[in-house]
Scaffold this motif. Structure first.
Motif, PDB file in Angstrom:
ATOM      1  N   UNK A  75      -8.900  38.744  39.203  1.00 22.02           N
ATOM      2  CA  UNK A  75     -10.783  39.280  39.141  1.00 22.02           C
ATOM      3  C   UNK A  75     -10.798  39.524  37.100  1.00 22.02           C
ATOM      4  N   UNK A  76      -9.681  40.031  37.014  1.00 22.39           N
ATOM      5  CA  UNK A  76      -9.261  40.093  35.366  1.00 22.39           C
ATOM      6  C   UNK A  76      -8.721  39.274  34.597  1.00 22.39           C
ATOM      7  N   UNK A  77      -8.183  38.275  35.203  1.00 22.79           N
ATOM      8  CA  UNK A  77      -8.090  36.394  34.723  1.00 22.79           C
ATOM      9  C   UNK A  77      -9.330  36.109  34.487  1.00 22.79           C
ATOM     10  N   UNK A  78     -10.433  36.411  35.625  1.00 21.18           N
ATOM     11  CA  UNK A  78     -11.628  35.322  36.296  1.00 21.18           C
ATOM     12  C   UNK A  78     -12.834  36.441  34.727  1.00 21.18           C
ATOM     13  N   UNK A  79     -13.124  37.436  34.563  1.00 20.51           N
ATOM     14  CA  UNK A  79     -13.348  38.071  33.423  1.00 20.51           C
ATOM     15  C   UNK A  79     -12.945  37.793  32.079  1.00 20.51           C
ATOM     16  N   UNK A  80     -11.612  38.188  32.021  1.00 21.32           N
ATOM     17  CA  UNK A  80     -11.414  37.350  30.569  1.00 21.32           C
ATOM     18  C   UNK A  80     -11.383  36.204  29.654  1.00 21.32           C
ATOM     19  N   UNK A  81     -11.348  35.325  31.365  1.00 23.51           N
ATOM     20  CA  UNK A  81     -12.074  33.381  30.882  1.00 23.51           C
ATOM     21  C   UNK A  81     -13.200  34.105  30.535  1.00 23.51           C
ATOM     22  N   UNK A  82     -14.266  34.643  30.877  1.00 29.43           N
ATOM     23  CA  UNK A  82     -15.368  34.170  31.280  1.00 29.43           C
ATOM     24  C   UNK A  82     -16.334  34.647  29.985  1.00 29.43           C
ATOM     25  N   UNK A  83     -15.042  35.701  29.336  1.00 28.21           N
ATOM     26  CA  UNK A  83     -15.487  36.378  27.806  1.00 28.21           C
ATOM     27  C   UNK A  83     -15.026  35.351  26.539  1.00 28.21           C
ATOM     28  N   UNK A  84     -14.116  35.462  26.721  1.00 28.36           N
ATOM     29  CA  UNK A  84     -12.632  35.417  25.935  1.00 28.36           C
ATOM     30  C   UNK A  84     -10.792  34.776  26.602  1.00 28.36           C
ATOM     31  N   UNK A  85     -11.897  33.031  26.306  1.00 27.15           N
ATOM     32  CA  UNK A  85     -10.579  32.569  27.012  1.00 27.15           C
ATOM     33  C   UNK A  85      -8.845  32.607  26.257  1.00 27.15           C
ATOM     34  N   UNK A  86      -8.697  32.896  25.310  1.00 24.28           N
ATOM     35  CA  UNK A  86      -8.084  33.880  23.889  1.00 24.28           C
ATOM     36  C   UNK A  86      -7.377  34.904  24.724  1.00 24.28           C
ATOM     37  N   UNK A  87      -8.216  35.689  25.092  1.00 24.93           N
ATOM     38  CA  UNK A  87      -7.445  36.824  25.504  1.00 24.93           C
ATOM     39  C   UNK A  87      -7.563  36.457  27.218  1.00 24.93           C
ATOM     40  N   UNK A  88      -7.783  35.708  27.985  1.00 26.73           N
ATOM     41  CA  UNK A  88      -7.517  35.223  29.091  1.00 26.73           C
ATOM     42  C   UNK A  88      -5.807  35.248  29.246  1.00 26.73           C
ATOM     43  N   UNK A  89      -5.469  33.936  27.522  1.00 31.80           N
ATOM     44  CA  UNK A  89      -4.620  33.681  27.982  1.00 31.80           C
ATOM     45  C   UNK A  89      -3.340  34.886  27.399  1.00 31.80           C
ATOM     46  N   UNK A  90      -3.861  35.728  26.878  1.00 35.71           N
ATOM     47  CA  UNK A  90      -2.994  37.149  26.100  1.00 35.71           C
ATOM     48  C   UNK A  90      -2.408  37.478  26.916  1.00 35.71           C
TER      49      UNK A  90
END
Length: 138
Positions: free
Chosen positions: A85-100
């Motif tokens: 869920x965290x990865x999905x959420x971050x990918x939606x808001x900021x792909x760079x933060x999902x990578x982070x």
């Protein structure tokens, strides 16, 4: 030119709680699987050393991490979906933060796995693989 270091992405309190539950739940899962105390401490340091939005969320003082259950399976039932869920959420808001976030969790895993003199046990390695699979499931 601005020197503003405040993260540009804003997350809801619920989203922040999901990130913290996923991250600190990862350390709890590794501990439950048998990583040594030093490994758990190093994994926690990895989380609090994160930068960017993820770093701000993980270093905030909060009481919104509620991991319950009496078995590793109970803990995994909460943490593994939270990671996805965290990865999905971050990918939606900021792909760079999902990578982070993914990189932060991977550093925490590596810190836990390689903090002792001996090799990690098969149980700990299996749990690390499940955590990585949950990150990749998003």
């Amino acid at each position: 030119m601005s020197n503003n270091t405040t993260p540009a992405v804003t997350l809801t309190d619920e989203a922040k709680s999901t990130l913290r539950t996923a991250a600190y739940g990862t350390v709890s899962l590794l501990a439950a699987a048998g990583t040594p105390h030093k490994g758990n401490a190093q994994a926690s340091i990895a989380l609090t050393s994160a930068t960017g939005l993820v770093g701000h969320v993980l270093s905030a003082k909060s009481k919104d991490i509620h991991l319950t259950g009496k078995t590793v399976a109970d803990l995994a039932d909460q943490v593994l979906p939270a990671l996805t869920a965290a990865m999905t959420l971050l990918e939606t808001h900021s792909p760079a933060e999902a990578t982070n976030f993914r990189a932060t969790i991977q550093v925490a895993i590596e810190a836990a796995l390689h903090s002792s003199k001996g090799d990690p046990t098969p149980v700990v390695i299996a749990m690390a693989n499940k955590i990585t699979e949950a990150l990749d499931a998003a």
